[in-house]
Design an enzyme around this catalytic site. Structure first.
Site, PDB file in Angstrom:
ATOM      1  N   CYS A 155      -0.469   4.190   2.423  1.00 17.46           N
ATOM      2  CA  CYS A 155      -0.522   4.082   3.898  1.00 17.46           C
ATOM      3  C   CYS A 155      -0.191   2.641   4.286  1.00 17.46           C
ATOM      4  CB  CYS A 155      -1.851   4.543   4.456  1.00 17.46           C
ATOM      5  SG  CYS A 155      -3.298   4.015   3.533  1.00 17.46           S
ATOM      6  N   SER A 156      -1.193   1.840   4.687  1.00 18.76           N
ATOM      7  CA  SER A 156      -0.886   0.463   5.050  1.00 18.76           C
ATOM      8  C   SER A 156      -2.107  -0.426   4.865  1.00 18.76           C
ATOM      9  CB  SER A 156      -0.375   0.392   6.499  1.00 18.76           C
ATOM     10  OG  SER A 156      -1.238   1.099   7.352  1.00 18.76           O
ATOM     11  N   CYS A 157      -2.885  -0.175   3.816  1.00 16.39           N
ATOM     12  CA  CYS A 157      -4.060  -1.003   3.542  1.00 16.39           C
ATOM     13  C   CYS A 157      -3.605  -2.451   3.315  1.00 16.39           C
ATOM     14  CB  CYS A 157      -4.797  -0.483   2.318  1.00 16.39           C
ATOM     15  SG  CYS A 157      -5.448   1.180   2.575  1.00 16.39           S
TER      16      CYS A 157
ATOM     17  N   CYS B 195       0.890  -1.154   0.000  1.00 17.09           N
ATOM     18  CA  CYS B 195       0.000   0.000   0.000  1.00 17.09           C
ATOM     19  C   CYS B 195       0.927   1.202   0.000  1.00 17.09           C
ATOM     20  CB  CYS B 195      -0.920   0.012   1.212  1.00 17.09           C
ATOM     21  SG  CYS B 195      -1.892   1.534   1.288  1.00 17.09           S
TER      22      CYS B 195
END
Lengths: 112, 234
Positions: free
Chosen positions: B124-126, B121
């Protein structure tokens, strides 16, 4: 970038999980409050329509920026927690005064 | 009631016997948010339960089943939400009342002998949490996120994964509405294995795409998490 003395003090106290785990011989890779923090983040993401609550994207962007600049010495997930506190304080969703009053009350409760 | 004459020192695992400022801070933030009506204690409890029960096992089982059953493999690619349900994950209601930051489109990226997928991602950190659990720390770092997109082979080599030049690397970027997992190619030496045996070698890293399943390897690659070279905000 804003700075909060209360959060700086907590960071400086350095009760980070790798140190705590080594001190007490505990093997858990993350602190016991981590899943509750995950729940807190998810609940905030769900509530982002409420006035002033950061969106998921804002929260994560600020976490990255704060972890790299204001709190560079904190490991993860302490950095995630303190950055979240910073974001909530910076938006005035929680004030530094009310957080300062609440922390000793909770500590007293846990130590009772 | 039973006699309490056994030695607790030998039967109870050690615990951290001091209350940390971080533990207190987490409770304080949560309680203040609840008092201000930002969310309810019930909502927090439900999300925390979700965070506690998720892990990579359902995704590993999905891959193992697909290796054994070509029809299930076709289903996993064509109807990933239906295939997820078959391994116990309901993407529409993973917590019983939804996870807004997680849903919704989900795809299984099937590797071939000449195409290797890896997920990231960049923003961000999906991450496909309902089926893969929480992302590892390194997945969240700007270092992985930015560099994987630009230098995928270099980053994969840092995980010990060296792919030949004739294998195409496809980096799949996730976002808030689109989540992915990788279905690696079944490795040599697993003929006659059961679904349970196969599930064991499909590690979290294989499902992200930073490792390939191998006979005898059932744990993730551990790499030091590195700070970003150019942190955001600079």
């Amino acid at each position: 970038m804003m700075s909060f003395a209360l959060l700086r003090e907590i960071a400086a106290h350095d009760q980070v999980w790798p140190r705590m785990a080594a001190k007490y011989g505990v093997e858990n890779p993350v602190p016991p409050w981590k899943t509750s923090l995950d729940g807190l983040c998810d609940a905030l993401d769900r509530a982002h329509c409420a006035t002033g609550v950061p969106t998921f994207q804002d929260r994560r962007d600020e976490e990255d920026a704060l972890s790299a600049t204001v709190y560079p010495d904190l490991p993860y997930p302490e950095s995630q927690l303190v950055a979240l506190a910073h974001s909530l304080l910076a938006r005035g969703l929680i004030t530094e005064d009310e957080l300062a009053r609440r922390l000793p009350l909770i500590r007293a409760r846990l130590e009772a | 009631m039973h006699d309490h004459d056994h030695d607790h020192d030998r039967t109870v695992k050690p615990m951290v016997e001091e209350i940390t400022d971080f533990e207190v801070l987490e409770i304080a933030l949560r309680e203040l948010c609840i008092e201000k009506g930002i969310f309810t204690a019930e909502e927090h409890r439900r999300f925390t339960e979700f965070a506690e029960q998720i892990g990579p096992t359902p995704a590993a089982r999905l891959v193992a089943r697909a290796w054994l059953d070509p029809d299930f493999k076709s289903l996993a690619i064509a109807e990933p939400l239906t295939a997820s349900k078959a391994v116990g994950v309901d993407w529409l209601e993973p917590t019983g009342f939804g996870t807004p930051s997680d849903f919704t489109a989900f795809q299984v990226l099937a590797d071939t002998p000449t195409v290797h997928h890896v997920i990231v991602c960049a923003l961000c950190s999906c991450y496909p949490r309902p089926i893969l659990g929480n992302s590892p720390e390194w997945y969240r770092t700007p270092n992985y996120r930015r560099r994987l997109v630009r230098y995928p082979r270099q980053v994969l080599s840092e995980f010990g994964l060296y792919l030949p030049d004739d294998v195409e690397v496809r980096v799949q970027d996730s976002n808030q509405k689109n989540r992915f997992m990788v279905m690696p190619v079944r490795p040599e030496g697993t003929d006659g294995w059961t679904e349970d045996q196969l599930t064991e070698i499909v590690t979290r890293d294989c499902l992200i795409g930073v490792a390939l399943p191998r006979v005898g390897v059932t744990s993730n690659v551990i790499v030091d998490t590195r700070p970003a070279l150019h942190p955001s905000g600079e």
